[in-house]
Design a protein around this motif. Sequence first.
Motif, mmCIF file in Angstrom:
data_model
loop_
_atom_site.group_PDB
_atom_site.id
_atom_site.type_symbol
_atom_site.label_atom_id
_atom_site.label_comp_id
_atom_site.label_asym_id
_atom_site.label_seq_id
_atom_site.Cartn_x
_atom_site.Cartn_y
_atom_site.Cartn_z
ATOM 1 N N MET A 1 0.830 -1.199 0.000
ATOM 2 C CA MET A 1 0.000 0.000 0.000
ATOM 3 C C MET A 1 0.872 1.259 0.000
ATOM 4 N N ALA A 2 1.961 1.233 0.766
ATOM 5 C CA ALA A 2 2.846 2.403 0.818
ATOM 6 C C ALA A 2 3.469 2.680 -0.545
ATOM 7 N N ALA A 3 3.914 1.604 -1.227
ATOM 8 C CA ALA A 3 4.502 1.776 -2.558
ATOM 9 C C ALA A 3 3.479 2.314 -3.545
ATOM 10 N N ALA A 4 2.251 1.778 -3.481
ATOM 11 C CA ALA A 4 1.192 2.247 -4.371
ATOM 12 C C ALA A 4 0.808 3.686 -4.046
ATOM 13 N N THR A 5 0.791 4.018 -2.752
ATOM 14 C CA THR A 5 0.407 5.359 -2.330
ATOM 15 C C THR A 5 1.390 6.399 -2.847
ATOM 16 N N GLU A 6 2.684 6.069 -2.841
ATOM 17 C CA GLU A 6 3.684 7.003 -3.353
ATOM 18 C C GLU A 6 3.376 7.371 -4.799
ATOM 19 N N ARG A 7 3.058 6.364 -5.611
ATOM 20 C CA ARG A 7 2.806 6.611 -7.034
ATOM 21 C C ARG A 7 1.491 7.362 -7.248
ATOM 22 N N VAL A 8 0.473 7.021 -6.455
ATOM 23 C CA VAL A 8 -0.823 7.695 -6.592
ATOM 24 C C VAL A 8 -0.702 9.171 -6.221
ATOM 25 N N PHE A 9 -0.037 9.445 -5.103
ATOM 26 C CA PHE A 9 0.061 10.837 -4.659
ATOM 27 C C PHE A 9 1.058 11.636 -5.493
ATOM 28 N N GLU A 10 2.022 10.964 -6.112
ATOM 29 C CA GLU A 10 2.891 11.652 -7.066
ATOM 30 C C GLU A 10 2.067 12.174 -8.241
ATOM 31 N N PHE A 11 1.112 11.361 -8.676
ATOM 32 C CA PHE A 11 0.217 11.771 -9.764
ATOM 33 C C PHE A 11 -0.697 12.899 -9.300
ATOM 34 N N LEU A 12 -1.270 12.762 -8.100
ATOM 35 C CA LEU A 12 -2.192 13.777 -7.593
ATOM 36 C C LEU A 12 -1.481 15.096 -7.304
ATOM 37 N N ALA A 13 -0.184 15.041 -7.039
ATOM 38 C CA ALA A 13 0.567 16.254 -6.728
ATOM 39 C C ALA A 13 0.994 17.027 -7.966
ATOM 40 N N ALA A 14 0.755 16.467 -9.149
ATOM 41 C CA ALA A 14 1.120 17.169 -10.381
ATOM 42 C C ALA A 14 0.356 18.485 -10.472
ATOM 43 N N PRO A 15 0.988 19.535 -10.992
ATOM 44 C CA PRO A 15 0.322 20.845 -11.046
ATOM 45 C C PRO A 15 -0.910 20.813 -11.946
ATOM 46 N N GLU A 16 -1.968 21.463 -11.514
ATOM 47 C CA GLU A 16 -3.199 21.540 -12.294
ATOM 48 C C GLU A 16 -3.241 22.857 -13.067
ATOM 49 N N GLU A 17 -4.151 22.928 -14.031
ATOM 50 C CA GLU A 17 -4.339 24.167 -14.773
ATOM 51 C C GLU A 17 -4.827 25.259 -13.822
ATOM 52 N N GLU A 18 -4.170 26.394 -13.883
ATOM 53 C CA GLU A 18 -4.530 27.487 -12.987
ATOM 54 C C GLU A 18 -5.726 28.262 -13.549
ATOM 55 N N GLN A 19 -6.560 28.740 -12.661
ATOM 56 C CA GLN A 19 -7.703 29.562 -13.044
ATOM 57 C C GLN A 19 -7.665 30.841 -12.220
ATOM 58 N N LYS A 20 -7.624 31.977 -12.891
ATOM 59 C CA LYS A 20 -7.584 33.247 -12.170
ATOM 60 C C LYS A 20 -8.891 33.465 -11.411
ATOM 61 N N ALA A 21 -8.760 34.077 -10.241
ATOM 62 C CA ALA A 21 -9.949 34.326 -9.415
ATOM 63 C C ALA A 21 -10.910 35.284 -10.105
ATOM 64 N N ASP A 22 -10.353 36.254 -10.864
ATOM 65 C CA ASP A 22 -11.194 37.234 -11.555
ATOM 66 C C ASP A 22 -11.206 36.978 -13.066
ATOM 67 N N ALA A 23 -11.271 35.707 -13.457
ATOM 68 C CA ALA A 23 -11.254 35.339 -14.873
ATOM 69 C C ALA A 23 -12.391 36.032 -15.622
ATOM 70 N N GLN A 24 -12.098 36.438 -16.868
ATOM 71 C CA GLN A 24 -13.049 37.237 -17.638
ATOM 72 C C GLN A 24 -13.777 36.393 -18.685
ATOM 73 N N ILE A 25 -15.000 36.801 -18.967
ATOM 74 C CA ILE A 25 -15.797 36.207 -20.042
ATOM 75 C C ILE A 25 -16.420 37.369 -20.819
ATOM 76 N N PRO A 26 -15.968 37.652 -22.035
ATOM 77 C CA PRO A 26 -16.504 38.793 -22.780
ATOM 78 C C PRO A 26 -17.960 38.572 -23.179
ATOM 79 N N GLU A 27 -18.697 39.658 -23.245
ATOM 80 C CA GLU A 27 -20.113 39.568 -23.620
ATOM 81 C C GLU A 27 -20.272 39.258 -25.101
ATOM 82 N N LYS A 28 -19.494 39.923 -25.948
ATOM 83 C CA LYS A 28 -19.590 39.709 -27.390
ATOM 84 C C LYS A 28 -18.424 38.862 -27.860
ATOM 85 N N ARG A 29 -18.716 37.950 -28.760
ATOM 86 C CA ARG A 29 -17.682 37.053 -29.256
ATOM 87 C C ARG A 29 -17.726 36.979 -30.779
#
Length: 455
Positions: free
Chosen positions: A183-211
């Motif tokens: 379990m410890a060996a498997a956990t290392e690999r699982v959490f290594e995957f989960l620790a990979a950086p995710e796509e960042e999303q800005k808190a004030d992300a914009q969505i234009p009205e007209k496209r």
Amino acid sequence: TNDVDTLGQSLNQSVTQLITSITQIIGVLVMMLSISLPLTGVTVLTLPAAAIILAVMIHFSQPYFREQQQVLGAVNGIIEEDFAGQNVIQVFDRAEASIEEFDRQNDRLFISGWRSQFLSGLMMPLMSLVGNMGYVGVVVVGAQLALTGNATPGDIQSFIQYVRNFTQPVQQLGNVSNTMQSMAAATERVFEFLAAPEEEQKADAQIPEKRPGHVEFDHVKFGYTPDKTIIHDFSCEAQPGQTIAIVGPTGAGKTTLIKLLQRFYDVDGGSLRVEGIDVRDWDRAALRGEFAMVLQDTWLFNGTIRENIRYGRPDASDAEVEAAARAARCDHFIHTLAGGYDFMINEEGTNLSQGQRQLVTIARAILADRPALILDEATSNVDTRTEELIQRAMDALMQGRTSFVIAHRLSTIRNADVILVIRDGDIVEKGTHDELLAQGGFYADLYNSQFDEAA
């Protein structure tokens, strides 16, 4: 996947045993203290010995458990690849080489497996030895206490029973250490995957009205690794409704531009603006909702043709799905299949031809009805007649939409508003089809070479 299964099974099997054993040790320890403090001290002395043995065995066996999980993943990967590419393996007569590679990895799995199991298997007899030493110590010290009148035979007898109840969970802890190490060996690999950086999303992300579909590359610089820049200084502006064709040799950076546009990667220098807003300030989901895509590599999921087309717009009606299929020129072949639009596509999509899969993805993009289009070799897998039909559908689809077209068949982009010729990440030529032919440069060489090959 195997690591997650190992983690789940180990938790189911070991955690209950772990809690039960620890609770029993604590309860029995309290009862032994109530009978005799000296005898309890003799018994507790076995715990450091057990802990030392446990630590030493884990130190030597854990690397093998870790290697076992890694190699098991590699073996599963080889099996999956060999089944998926069975035809290619047979065509190139690589069956023996594939078997040898599997055997090599399987032997590594066998060696790491038996070493880890052998070392962890020593745990139980060593724990039993420690328990028996504690039992002997209690008998010897208890006899001396009885001779001096500090303990009664009944106390000693009951204490001996408690010693057995004390050493039993200690031995069980040693027994479950095998599972815990996996379990410890498997956990290392699982959490290594989960620790990979995710796509960042800005808190004030914009969505234009007209496209309307306005896109601008402003001195963009990018490389997948810091030491190798692919796009050096790319500038281009796509007005709403324009068709921008991107051509160039393999590896010039054409598909990389599309990945930047979808923000699968961020630029290293300059800026990329959609609707006047830097893509890094956009809401990611809204940005990707700006574009409909048709790629060279078709992707269909296990489901009906109707469901695969409707993937472009989940709220579309059946009539709209069928209208998109007719526009993509795939309505005819769909009606030749058993069940028509309810024909079930398998996981790999192998019950449709490559060209048919391409047509379905084009119908999906038509149904999506987005402000901008990305076509990456969208007609590369169809015959010349079907390509002509699809090109007509594409011309109608691109009306009023900003379109980015990557093509190696230069005959398909003659009507583009702007053709960008890219080589080594830079624009070397820019203009319409006729203008570039008149220049007699790199584009003209590419265009003429295709017709020379055809002739």
